[in-house]
Design an enzyme around this catalytic site. Sequence first.
Site, PDB file in Angstrom:
ATOM      1  N   TYR A  52      27.332   3.728  19.490  1.00 38.15           N
ATOM      2  CA  TYR A  52      28.026   2.524  19.955  1.00 38.15           C
ATOM      3  C   TYR A  52      28.070   2.499  21.488  1.00 38.15           C
ATOM      4  O   TYR A  52      28.746   3.315  22.124  1.00 38.15           O
ATOM      5  CB  TYR A  52      29.440   2.434  19.366  1.00 38.15           C
ATOM      6  CG  TYR A  52      29.471   2.394  17.836  1.00 38.15           C
ATOM      7  CD1 TYR A  52      28.312   2.158  17.088  1.00 38.15           C
ATOM      8  CD2 TYR A  52      30.651   2.594  17.140  1.00 38.15           C
ATOM      9  CE1 TYR A  52      28.334   2.130  15.704  1.00 38.15           C
ATOM     10  CE2 TYR A  52      30.686   2.558  15.743  1.00 38.15           C
ATOM     11  CZ  TYR A  52      29.515   2.330  15.042  1.00 38.15           C
ATOM     12  OH  TYR A  52      29.540   2.302  13.670  1.00 38.15           O
ATOM     13  N   LEU A 193      34.803  -7.740   7.129  1.00 38.72           N
ATOM     14  CA  LEU A 193      35.195  -9.135   7.356  1.00 38.72           C
ATOM     15  C   LEU A 193      34.019 -10.059   7.617  1.00 38.72           C
ATOM     16  O   LEU A 193      34.198 -11.250   7.807  1.00 38.72           O
ATOM     17  CB  LEU A 193      36.172  -9.211   8.545  1.00 38.72           C
ATOM     18  CG  LEU A 193      37.506  -8.512   8.315  1.00 38.72           C
ATOM     19  CD1 LEU A 193      38.317  -8.475   9.603  1.00 38.72           C
ATOM     20  CD2 LEU A 193      38.291  -9.203   7.209  1.00 38.72           C
ATOM     21  N   ILE A 232      37.644  -0.240   7.479  1.00 43.65           N
ATOM     22  CA  ILE A 232      37.838  -0.018   8.919  1.00 43.65           C
ATOM     23  C   ILE A 232      37.472  -1.265   9.730  1.00 43.65           C
ATOM     24  O   ILE A 232      36.510  -1.248  10.509  1.00 43.65           O
ATOM     25  CB  ILE A 232      36.990   1.194   9.387  1.00 43.65           C
ATOM     26  CG1 ILE A 232      35.556   1.135   8.798  1.00 43.65           C
ATOM     27  CG2 ILE A 232      37.669   2.515   9.019  1.00 43.65           C
ATOM     28  CD1 ILE A 232      34.587   2.139   9.424  1.00 43.65           C
ATOM     29  N   LYS A 234      37.139  -3.878  12.642  1.00 45.56           N
ATOM     30  CA  LYS A 234      37.175  -3.696  14.101  1.00 45.56           C
ATOM     31  C   LYS A 234      37.884  -4.879  14.731  1.00 45.56           C
ATOM     32  O   LYS A 234      37.628  -6.037  14.365  1.00 45.56           O
ATOM     33  CB  LYS A 234      35.756  -3.603  14.650  1.00 45.56           C
ATOM     34  CG  LYS A 234      35.649  -3.675  16.177  1.00 45.56           C
ATOM     35  CD  LYS A 234      35.348  -5.091  16.665  1.00 45.56           C
ATOM     36  CE  LYS A 234      35.548  -5.247  18.163  1.00 45.56           C
ATOM     37  NZ  LYS A 234      35.386  -6.652  18.607  1.00 45.56           N
ATOM     38  N   SER A 235      38.757  -4.613  15.674  1.00 47.72           N
ATOM     39  CA  SER A 235      39.299  -5.696  16.475  1.00 47.72           C
ATOM     40  C   SER A 235      39.650  -5.204  17.873  1.00 47.72           C
ATOM     41  O   SER A 235      40.123  -4.087  18.045  1.00 47.72           O
ATOM     42  CB  SER A 235      40.536  -6.324  15.828  1.00 47.72           C
ATOM     43  OG  SER A 235      40.938  -7.412  16.638  1.00 47.72           O
ATOM     44  N   ASN A 244      45.293  -7.303  10.238  1.00 49.22           N
ATOM     45  CA  ASN A 244      44.507  -6.418   9.378  1.00 49.22           C
ATOM     46  C   ASN A 244      45.389  -5.315   8.796  1.00 49.22           C
ATOM     47  O   ASN A 244      45.277  -4.975   7.603  1.00 49.22           O
ATOM     48  CB  ASN A 244      43.326  -5.831  10.155  1.00 49.22           C
ATOM     49  CG  ASN A 244      42.382  -6.914  10.669  1.00 49.22           C
ATOM     50  OD1 ASN A 244      42.392  -8.038  10.162  1.00 49.22           O
ATOM     51  ND2 ASN A 244      41.576  -6.588  11.665  1.00 49.22           N
TER      52      ASN A 244
END
Length: 276
Positions: A52, A193, A232, A234-235, A244
């Site tokens: 990442y 999502l 898991i 992500k935000s 979430n």
Amino acid sequence: MLERRFGPLEARLPVIGQGTWKQEHDTRSDAVAALRAGLDLGMRHIDTAELYGSGRVEAIVGEAIAGRRHEVFLVSKVIPSNASRRGTITACERSLRALGTDYLDCYLLHWPGSHPLEATISAFEELQAAGKIRSYGVSNFDEDELALAVRLAGPGKIACNQVLYNLGERSIEHAVLPYCRQHGIAVVGYTPLERTNFSRAPLLQAIAARHGATSRQVALAFLTRHPEVFTIPKSSNPEHTAENAAAATLELSSSDLAELERAYPLGRRRPGVPMI
Ligand SMILES: NC(=O)c1ccc[n+]([C@@H]2O[C@H](COP(=O)([O-])OP(=O)(O)OC[C@H]3O[C@@H](n4cnc5c(N)ncnc54)[C@H](OP(=O)(O)O)[C@@H]3O)[C@@H](O)[C@H]2O)c1
């Protein structure tokens, strides 16, 4: 936050954790604030990877968890091209430096690659013996690849398989999920999502309205209805993170689940495991 046992580990983990992919594109202070807000809400499972942002996301995570390391179940991943015996050890040490910690709670092979799995697992064992990782697992493994991993590592060693799982992509339910259930391996659903247009999802909206919840919370709760599944999202937005987190307490009824099953069908079994 609802917690459950994570595969063969003694540790109990929140059913909803935090992803970090692409956080290098977000405002750094937002990403850090969201991860910290998630920790405040009990989302202790933080998932990252050397891939990442080529290590930049691990540095963001390191900033977010500074001073709070003991609260976190920290997961990172080795890229398959680095996953030789020596390469895995070097990659792990680089991740530890980027994250500002001296151990990972779980270290994963990001997807099956060309280095023999035996070499990667032997490096995982060496890292575990040295206290640099507490446990290890895999990602994007189908049931045959999992069976090989279990044969090489021995029973009770593969902590988890992290796989693509969302309302629009349920393929793991055919064989990967049953294999993990049978062998006590945690399933961590990634990209929970995506592939759903939440603004045009009347059924999700209707179910959400019945529970005083949101469509995304319904989508997350649908995944964690299985007792071995964690997810898991992500935000980098603390409000989204809070939304979430609250999905962990949403209990869908059997009629909600039946309606969702009909609207988002499992589909036919295909070889391999889908990945992005
Ligand atoms: N092992 C693998 O091969 C693999 C592959 C892909 C992903 N992963 C892991 O799984 C994690 C999750 O998957 P993902 O990042 O691909 O997708 P995701 O978590 O399904 O979706 C992330 C997107 O949804 C938005 N979002 C999150 N919560 C929201 C909310 N409550 N309301 C509105 N928007 C919301 C985020 O934007 P904001 O930031 O603006 O909220 C972001 O754009 C990754 O971050 C990574 O850690 C692993």
